[in-house]
Design a protein around this motif. Sequence first.
Motif, short mmCIF file in Angstrom:
data_model
loop_
_atom_site.label_atom_id
_atom_site.label_comp_id
_atom_site.label_asym_id
_atom_site.label_seq_id
_atom_site.Cartn_x
_atom_site.Cartn_y
_atom_site.Cartn_z
N PRO A 152 0.80 -1.23 0.00
CA PRO A 152 0.00 0.00 0.00
C PRO A 152 0.83 1.28 0.00
O PRO A 152 2.03 1.28 0.32
CB PRO A 152 -0.81 -0.11 1.30
N GLY A 153 0.14 2.38 -0.32
CA GLY A 153 0.77 3.70 -0.34
C GLY A 153 0.22 4.61 0.75
O GLY A 153 -0.43 4.16 1.70
N GLN A 154 0.47 5.89 0.57
CA GLN A 154 0.10 6.89 1.57
C GLN A 154 -1.40 6.87 1.87
O GLN A 154 -2.21 6.67 0.97
CB GLN A 154 0.49 8.28 1.05
N SER B 86 1.99 3.63 -5.72
CA SER B 86 2.75 4.86 -5.49
C SER B 86 3.95 4.58 -4.59
O SER B 86 4.86 3.86 -4.97
CB SER B 86 1.82 5.94 -4.90
N LEU B 87 3.96 5.13 -3.37
CA LEU B 87 5.02 4.85 -2.41
C LEU B 87 5.28 3.35 -2.26
O LEU B 87 6.42 2.91 -2.10
CB LEU B 87 4.62 5.44 -1.05
N VAL C 139 13.01 6.35 0.27
CA VAL C 139 11.67 6.75 0.72
C VAL C 139 11.73 8.07 1.47
O VAL C 139 10.91 8.97 1.26
CB VAL C 139 11.03 5.66 1.61
N SER C 140 12.73 8.20 2.35
CA SER C 140 12.88 9.43 3.12
C SER C 140 13.18 10.62 2.20
O SER C 140 12.59 11.70 2.34
CB SER C 140 14.01 9.26 4.14
#
Length: 297
Positions: A7-9, A88-89, A110-111
């Motif tokens: 999953p994403g944000q 996405s992410l 990611v950061s």
Amino acid sequence: MKAYIFPGQGAQFTGMGLDLYESNPQAQELFENANDILGFHITDVMFEGTPEDLKQTKVTQPAIFLHSVILSKVLGDSFQPDMVAGHSLGELSALVANNTLTFEDGLRLVSKRAQAMQKACELQPSTMAAVLGLDDDIVEKICGITNGIVVAANYNCPGQLVISGEVDAINLACEALKEKGARRALVLPVGGAFHSPLMEPAKEELAAAIEATTFSSPSCPVYQNVTASAVINPNEIKANLIAQLTAPVRWTQSVEQMITDGASHFTEVGPGKVLQGLVRKINREAETSSAVINSEA
């Protein structure tokens, strides 16, 4: 064939990952390693922070990544993906899961991605809106004739498309889409226009970090957001990951292609069950589940 999806944000919740930390020494070690890499105790925010704390972009993206990736690591021998994809992410989580990236490099990217996107959001007021109940081509057409920057950003499932762009352009498009018969056209509580041309500054910043990172040959194909097709070439994976920030997330098309290529079961790895719901809306016959750790772990 087993497909694992990440999953994403938006999937974050207070207490996420705490069960992993408390029940598994390997997970605890990875979380502590993440605190060192990020330079702050993200575990404190994940385990005890308020929803508001978790909504900070510098926290949200690494938190979801950590929950997903650490869960995949502690699944042990039961984690044998034939294909992976992330929303996405979540694509970065998927790239650690199929061994394209190391845990440490994935977290650093990611950061960097989160910080670059935050900076891009601050340059210009922008937002996103969910459009329900219209065919994709109608949404695309309205975006194309609306004044200002507004584009189709997330093809989540049939009848659910997220648009992204300048605040005024989004508002104009939402009105036009309602007139065209959209069941809903709802502005989302997000900080910016993700997956739109307004993310160009973030894309340039992230590109440098991606180019400086080692991408290995994956253990199985990743179905990337930009192409919605199986990719195994590390250089192609890099290029698609850079393009992703300003290109749409073709989730509907990715899931359809995975099913065409033999996916019979989709396991969601990480917080929430949003992707399982989308998969079932894309194909009612698809089997889905959440990744769970063996209670003896």
